[in-house]
Design a protein around this motif. Sequence first.
Motif, mmCIF file in Angstrom:
data_model
loop_
_atom_site.group_PDB
_atom_site.id
_atom_site.type_symbol
_atom_site.label_atom_id
_atom_site.label_comp_id
_atom_site.label_asym_id
_atom_site.label_seq_id
_atom_site.Cartn_x
_atom_site.Cartn_y
_atom_site.Cartn_z
ATOM 1 N N PRO A 1 0.823 -1.212 0.000
ATOM 2 C CA PRO A 1 0.000 0.000 0.000
ATOM 3 C C PRO A 1 0.857 1.261 0.000
ATOM 4 N N ALA A 2 0.388 2.293 -0.701
ATOM 5 C CA ALA A 2 1.134 3.542 -0.746
ATOM 6 C C ALA A 2 1.149 4.205 0.631
ATOM 7 N N ILE A 3 0.093 3.993 1.380
ATOM 8 C CA ILE A 3 -0.013 4.601 2.708
ATOM 9 C C ILE A 3 -0.019 3.506 3.772
ATOM 10 N N THR A 4 0.889 3.598 4.718
ATOM 11 C CA THR A 4 0.830 2.721 5.880
ATOM 12 C C THR A 4 0.643 3.599 7.108
ATOM 13 N N ILE A 5 0.012 3.021 8.122
ATOM 14 C CA ILE A 5 -0.254 3.787 9.342
ATOM 15 C C ILE A 5 0.477 3.113 10.493
ATOM 16 N N SER A 6 1.169 3.891 11.273
ATOM 17 C CA SER A 6 1.786 3.334 12.480
ATOM 18 C C SER A 6 1.299 4.132 13.679
ATOM 19 N N SER A 7 1.403 3.519 14.859
ATOM 20 C CA SER A 7 0.974 4.250 16.052
ATOM 21 C C SER A 7 2.100 4.269 17.082
ATOM 22 N N ASP A 8 2.327 5.418 17.655
ATOM 23 C CA ASP A 8 3.363 5.584 18.695
ATOM 24 C C ASP A 8 2.690 5.876 20.027
ATOM 25 N N ARG A 9 3.099 5.114 21.071
ATOM 26 C CA ARG A 9 2.519 5.309 22.397
ATOM 27 C C ARG A 9 3.516 6.090 23.260
ATOM 28 N N ASP A 10 3.049 7.145 23.895
ATOM 29 C CA ASP A 10 3.966 7.904 24.769
ATOM 30 C C ASP A 10 3.890 7.371 26.209
ATOM 31 N N ARG A 11 4.658 7.994 27.102
ATOM 32 C CA ARG A 11 4.780 7.517 28.482
ATOM 33 C C ARG A 11 3.444 7.507 29.234
ATOM 34 N N ASP A 12 2.539 8.455 28.851
ATOM 35 C CA ASP A 12 1.248 8.540 29.544
ATOM 36 C C ASP A 12 0.179 7.636 28.932
ATOM 37 N N GLY A 13 0.574 6.870 27.928
ATOM 38 C CA GLY A 13 -0.387 5.952 27.305
ATOM 39 C C GLY A 13 -1.171 6.575 26.171
ATOM 40 N N ASN A 14 -0.837 7.832 25.802
ATOM 41 C CA ASN A 14 -1.507 8.458 24.662
ATOM 42 C C ASN A 14 -0.932 7.882 23.356
ATOM 43 N N ILE A 15 -1.800 7.716 22.376
ATOM 44 C CA ILE A 15 -1.352 7.075 21.132
ATOM 45 C C ILE A 15 -1.497 8.020 19.948
ATOM 46 N N THR A 16 -0.386 8.208 19.239
ATOM 47 C CA THR A 16 -0.425 9.066 18.056
ATOM 48 C C THR A 16 -0.358 8.204 16.799
ATOM 49 N N PHE A 17 -1.288 8.453 15.890
ATOM 50 C CA PHE A 17 -1.318 7.720 14.614
ATOM 51 C C PHE A 17 -0.599 8.540 13.551
ATOM 52 N N VAL A 18 0.319 7.866 12.877
ATOM 53 C CA VAL A 18 1.152 8.545 11.886
ATOM 54 C C VAL A 18 0.994 7.851 10.533
ATOM 55 N N SER A 19 0.826 8.658 9.490
ATOM 56 C CA SER A 19 0.747 8.050 8.148
ATOM 57 C C SER A 19 2.107 8.122 7.489
ATOM 58 N N ASN A 20 2.408 7.106 6.706
ATOM 59 C CA ASN A 20 3.637 7.135 5.938
ATOM 60 C C ASN A 20 3.298 6.960 4.462
ATOM 61 N N ARG B 1 1.108 14.346 2.536
ATOM 62 C CA ARG B 1 2.174 14.466 1.545
ATOM 63 C C ARG B 1 3.134 13.291 1.645
ATOM 64 N N THR B 2 4.100 13.240 0.759
ATOM 65 C CA THR B 2 5.121 12.194 0.789
ATOM 66 C C THR B 2 5.813 12.205 2.152
ATOM 67 N N GLY B 3 6.058 11.033 2.702
ATOM 68 C CA GLY B 3 6.742 10.941 3.990
ATOM 69 C C GLY B 3 5.774 10.768 5.139
ATOM 70 N N ARG B 4 6.240 11.133 6.349
ATOM 71 C CA ARG B 4 5.425 10.898 7.547
ATOM 72 C C ARG B 4 4.616 12.135 7.932
ATOM 73 N N GLU B 5 3.396 11.890 8.376
ATOM 74 C CA GLU B 5 2.575 12.990 8.897
ATOM 75 C C GLU B 5 1.716 12.501 10.049
ATOM 76 N N ASN B 6 1.626 13.318 11.100
ATOM 77 C CA ASN B 6 0.748 12.965 12.208
ATOM 78 C C ASN B 6 -0.704 13.101 11.781
ATOM 79 N N LEU B 7 -1.511 12.089 12.168
ATOM 80 C CA LEU B 7 -2.923 12.152 11.801
ATOM 81 C C LEU B 7 -3.782 12.565 12.987
ATOM 82 N N LEU B 8 -3.604 11.837 14.103
ATOM 83 C CA LEU B 8 -4.507 12.058 15.243
ATOM 84 C C LEU B 8 -3.912 11.420 16.489
ATOM 85 N N THR B 9 -4.225 11.968 17.655
ATOM 86 C CA THR B 9 -3.745 11.395 18.911
ATOM 87 C C THR B 9 -4.919 10.974 19.783
ATOM 88 N N LEU B 10 -4.814 9.768 20.326
ATOM 89 C CA LEU B 10 -5.824 9.302 21.282
ATOM 90 C C LEU B 10 -5.288 9.571 22.680
#
Lengths: 257, 299
Positions: B30-49, B81-90
Amino acid sequence: MKRLLLVTLLFCLNCLFVWGQYNIKYEDEVLSSKERANLEKVIDFQLKFYNNARLDSLIKASDVKLYIYTDYSAFLLHQKEQMKTTLHRSMGFYSSKNKEAVVCKDKNETRFMKTCYHELSHFFTNTYFSKIPIWLNEGLSEYFSEMKVTAKEVKHIKKDRNIARVKTMIKNRDIDLKNFINWDRQRFYKMSFAHDGYGYALGYSIVLFLMEQHKDMVPDYMGKMASEKDSAITFDQLYGGGFGQFEKDFLSYISKQ
Amino acid sequence: MQYFKQNILTCIFAVIFSMQFCFSQGGKSPAITISSDRDRDGNITFVSNNDDYCDYYVILDFPELRGYTARGAYPCKKNVRTGRENLLTLKKISDTSSPGYRWSYTFYRGSINAKPNLDYIYAMPVKSGDSTRVNFGRSGEFKLYFNYRHAGDTVYACRAGKVCNNDLRDGSSKTYTSREKIVIYHKDKTFSEYDRYTTPLVHAGDNVKVGQPIAIVQPDENGKKFVSFAVYYLDKDKMLADGRKHTSLIPIFHTVNNGDCKLDEKITYVAELTGELVTQDMNKKEKEKYEKKLLKQNK
Ligand SMILES: [Zn+2]
């Protein structure tokens, strides 16, 4: 080869007040009773409309000819005999040789009924208004293919896809209306297949506009356009303010949909 | 659309499902993949690549969301755009006993904010001075088939832009990209697509200029050389409807004998590459650079 099924529609003129006075004959149970009832109602609806537009003799219900095939290859063979060609992805056509509408039974009931209604409209236009411009011919077929039949009435349901298509055309400066209404058949079909149903969508939308905004005048347009080659002249003569005003009103109507 | 859940079993199924999905699409990723990063407080940020060289429109949804609030509206709809972009944080709600979520995403090639430049004049894809004729396609998306009978075998770019990566796929199984096609992304967020019997001379990521050779035509089994050309954009009005999400345009071409016009069948057109055609998409700086270069060449 499976034998074709002939549906003859005979109208009992002395029983005008009742539905279902048609005599529909066929060899197999091709049509369900609901399909048959709906078809009768839509034929009657179209018959009234087209008779309204005719100045000379009335079209009788018994004149209406519709063949329904159940076997697709038999349908194609018949199409080839009649038209010397087979139309891609089409389940119906008008045979000018036999002056009849020909449809192939489709498993998808809604689609099948729409094809019947569409080709029936071609039966009327091609048999009795053979010179009407192609935009009006296909526009009317598109209009009449979208009918909702209830116990009380037969009603047109707006074809949103066609309206959305025309909105896109307007946005992309893709309409030259004066030119379009004078397209010949070849140009109409070529552009429609090349450009996302262009002619069908635009022809339908003009018919919709006339039916909704100037319903009483449609029979006059039909009569005039069947003899006048240039549709723009008809608008100049019949539409208040002429073609320019018609174009303005039409575009404004579509933008409000 | 692909579904993901915070649960090992579902993850395994999701992997199997995605693998099947990949194989059924000829192994394209897929041209777009989504990854999620969890911070120390348990918040999750979804990032598109975005691995492609053009924008994509991404819709990230959460059919199930317990114990989290979304920072920003969801479903999250964004042009990336091309590369990584933050989409949303839970953001985790502190006193929830069993937090969980399920997410899905889909994506379309192009930008939902595309504003096609309807005044743009395209160069014909044949050599300046050569003549060509066109046929219309019958697929519904407006396509012109340029005949190379009297125009050699080189395809020239009709408009400047960036070459997209056709070894990737978009999020709908309906839209396929073929290896033979050359798709170029333009400044106004429209695409132009060259197809049929071509050997590409450009690669994904290349910046091409108007009139640059981009492909070689190969004759078909009847010895005829045709290249199809189409212009389209991601249409926001089609997002809610079924079917194709792109709308095609009828481009205006520059010709010597007919001026700037929409091409028609059965007419022979002579191509010409002018300075005006080349500089149309350029900004002031690029134009100055181009003119300087031209002056140097003429000296
Ligand atoms: Zn028709």
